[in-house]
Design a protein around this motif. Structure first.
Motif, PDB file in Angstrom:
ATOM      1  N   MET A   1      -9.400   3.961   3.413  1.00 32.57           N
ATOM      2  CA  MET A   1      -7.852   4.510   2.945  1.00 32.57           C
ATOM      3  C   MET A   1      -6.824   3.998   3.715  1.00 32.57           C
ATOM      4  O   MET A   1      -5.672   4.638   2.906  1.00 32.57           O
ATOM      5  CB  MET A   1      -8.506   6.136   3.764  1.00 32.57           C
ATOM      6  N   ARG A   2      -6.852   3.943   4.847  1.00 32.71           N
ATOM      7  CA  ARG A   2      -5.323   3.355   5.781  1.00 32.71           C
ATOM      8  C   ARG A   2      -3.905   1.955   4.884  1.00 32.71           C
ATOM      9  O   ARG A   2      -3.441   2.197   4.567  1.00 32.71           O
ATOM     10  CB  ARG A   2      -5.800   3.087   6.975  1.00 32.71           C
ATOM     11  N   GLY A   3      -5.521   0.926   4.303  1.00 32.47           N
ATOM     12  CA  GLY A   3      -4.829   0.598   3.155  1.00 32.47           C
ATOM     13  C   GLY A   3      -4.038   0.766   1.875  1.00 32.47           C
ATOM     14  O   GLY A   3      -3.062   0.720   1.701  1.00 32.47           O
ATOM     15  N   VAL A   5      -3.081   3.895   1.712  1.00 40.81           N
ATOM     16  CA  VAL A   5      -1.659   4.938   2.470  1.00 40.81           C
ATOM     17  C   VAL A   5      -0.834   3.868   2.866  1.00 40.81           C
ATOM     18  O   VAL A   5       0.513   3.850   1.982  1.00 40.81           O
ATOM     19  CB  VAL A   5      -1.894   5.295   3.628  1.00 40.81           C
ATOM     20  N   TYR A   6      -1.095   3.111   2.770  1.00 40.88           N
ATOM     21  CA  TYR A   6       0.173   1.245   3.224  1.00 40.88           C
ATOM     22  C   TYR A   6       0.189   0.834   2.335  1.00 40.88           C
ATOM     23  O   TYR A   6       2.060   0.614   2.265  1.00 40.88           O
ATOM     24  CB  TYR A   6      -0.536   0.152   4.113  1.00 40.88           C
ATOM     25  N   LYS A   7      -0.120   0.377   1.586  1.00 43.01           N
ATOM     26  CA  LYS A   7       0.181   0.469  -0.248  1.00 43.01           C
ATOM     27  C   LYS A   7       1.039   0.842  -1.156  1.00 43.01           C
ATOM     28  O   LYS A   7       2.270   0.415  -0.814  1.00 43.01           O
ATOM     29  CB  LYS A   7      -0.795  -0.036  -1.074  1.00 43.01           C
ATOM     30  N   LYS A  80      -9.955  10.140  -2.038  1.00 47.11           N
ATOM     31  CA  LYS A  80      -9.053   9.342  -1.202  1.00 47.11           C
ATOM     32  C   LYS A  80      -8.017   8.874  -2.104  1.00 47.11           C
ATOM     33  O   LYS A  80      -6.802   7.778  -1.558  1.00 47.11           O
ATOM     34  CB  LYS A  80     -10.649   8.486  -0.520  1.00 47.11           C
ATOM     35  N   GLY A  84      -4.057   8.370  -0.583  1.00 47.04           N
ATOM     36  CA  GLY A  84      -2.700   7.713  -0.525  1.00 47.04           C
ATOM     37  C   GLY A  84      -1.375   7.473  -0.880  1.00 47.04           C
ATOM     38  O   GLY A  84      -0.419   7.911  -0.245  1.00 47.04           O
ATOM     39  N   ALA A  87      -0.014  10.702   1.442  1.00 46.52           N
ATOM     40  CA  ALA A  87       0.178  10.892   2.303  1.00 46.52           C
ATOM     41  C   ALA A  87       1.995   9.984   2.854  1.00 46.52           C
ATOM     42  O   ALA A  87       2.284  10.092   3.675  1.00 46.52           O
ATOM     43  CB  ALA A  87      -1.169  10.285   2.906  1.00 46.52           C
ATOM     44  N   LEU A  91       4.341  10.848   4.161  1.00 53.29           N
ATOM     45  CA  LEU A  91       5.585  10.120   5.316  1.00 53.29           C
ATOM     46  C   LEU A  91       6.933   9.460   5.369  1.00 53.29           C
ATOM     47  O   LEU A  91       7.919   9.506   6.025  1.00 53.29           O
ATOM     48  CB  LEU A  91       5.190   7.891   5.635  1.00 53.29           C
TER      49      LEU A  91
END
Length: 214
Positions: A1-3, A5-7, A80, A84, A87, A91
């Motif tokens: 999930m964090r990946g 969002v980062y992408k 999820k 992303g 999210a 940000l």
């Protein structure tokens, strides 16, 4: 999930190009020239619009490389996978709100005044504009694909162009009228709650569209 969002968050910044920066620079210069003591509010609105545009341009980049087709092969639930991008929107909204605080403080210092109501409204505009804009566009993308989404993305530009023309003609009187109408932070909380509800509903609709086409 964090990946994911980062992408999505990094993809927003990859959507920045020199022509977009030149256009936004010209718009910010116009807002500074005609806004006077309310220039910080106008710039905050510009930051919100630019944040929304970056998220939509990121979607366009994904469309060109058929990212969604690849993403469907990943071991991610629909919520999820779609979350992303939502999210990443939040940000960018936080960055816009920070920019609104800085721009208003600068102009407060320039004009030797401090107006809490203007600051609250500016932060609200910078944060809510990209949230609502993308909340209206992303379900179209996940249900009907990139081409339909690009058409939907163009609709907000019509009132935006009319607004910029109004500002160019010296029509910045809406800013003091808005401050006078709100008169305090009482409007901020309901607007934030409404924007959050629209955003959550948009995520649910987008997730349903993503799962349906999976």
């Amino acid at each position: 999930m964090r990946g994911v969002v980062y992408k999505d968050f990094c993809l927003c910044f990859k959507a920045v190009d020199k022509w977009g920066l030149l256009v936004m620079g010209a718009v910010m210069a116009l807002f500074t020239a005609v806004g006077g003591v309310y220039a910080g509010m106008l710039i905050s609105l510009g930051l919100g619009i630019y944040g929304g545009m970056l998220n939509l341009l990121a979607v366009e980049k994904e469309t060109k490389v058929n990212w969604v087709n690849y993403q469907r092969t990943l071991p991610l639930s629909g919520g999820k996978a779609v979350g992303g991008k939502y999210a990443a929107v939040l940000l960018t909204a936080l960055l816009g709100a920070a920019g609104a605080v800085v721009s208003n403080l600068v102009f407060f210092a320039v004009y030797g005044r401090f107006a809490p109501v203007e600051l609250e409204l500016s932060v609200l505009m910078a944060a809510v504009t990209p949230v609502v804009w993308t909340a209206a566009s992303l379900p179209v993308y996940y249900w009907f694909g990139g081409q339909a989404s690009q058409c939907a993305n163009m609709l907000p530009f019509l009132p935006l162009l009319a607004f910029l023309r109004h500002i160019g003609d010296g029509g910045a009187g809406w800013a003091p009228a808005l401050v006078s109408m709100c008169g305090g932070a009482v409007w901020c909380v309901p607007m934030c709650v409404l924007a959050a509800a629209v955003f959550a509903a948009s995520w649910a609709v987008s997730t349903a569209g993503y799962v349906r086409r999976r």
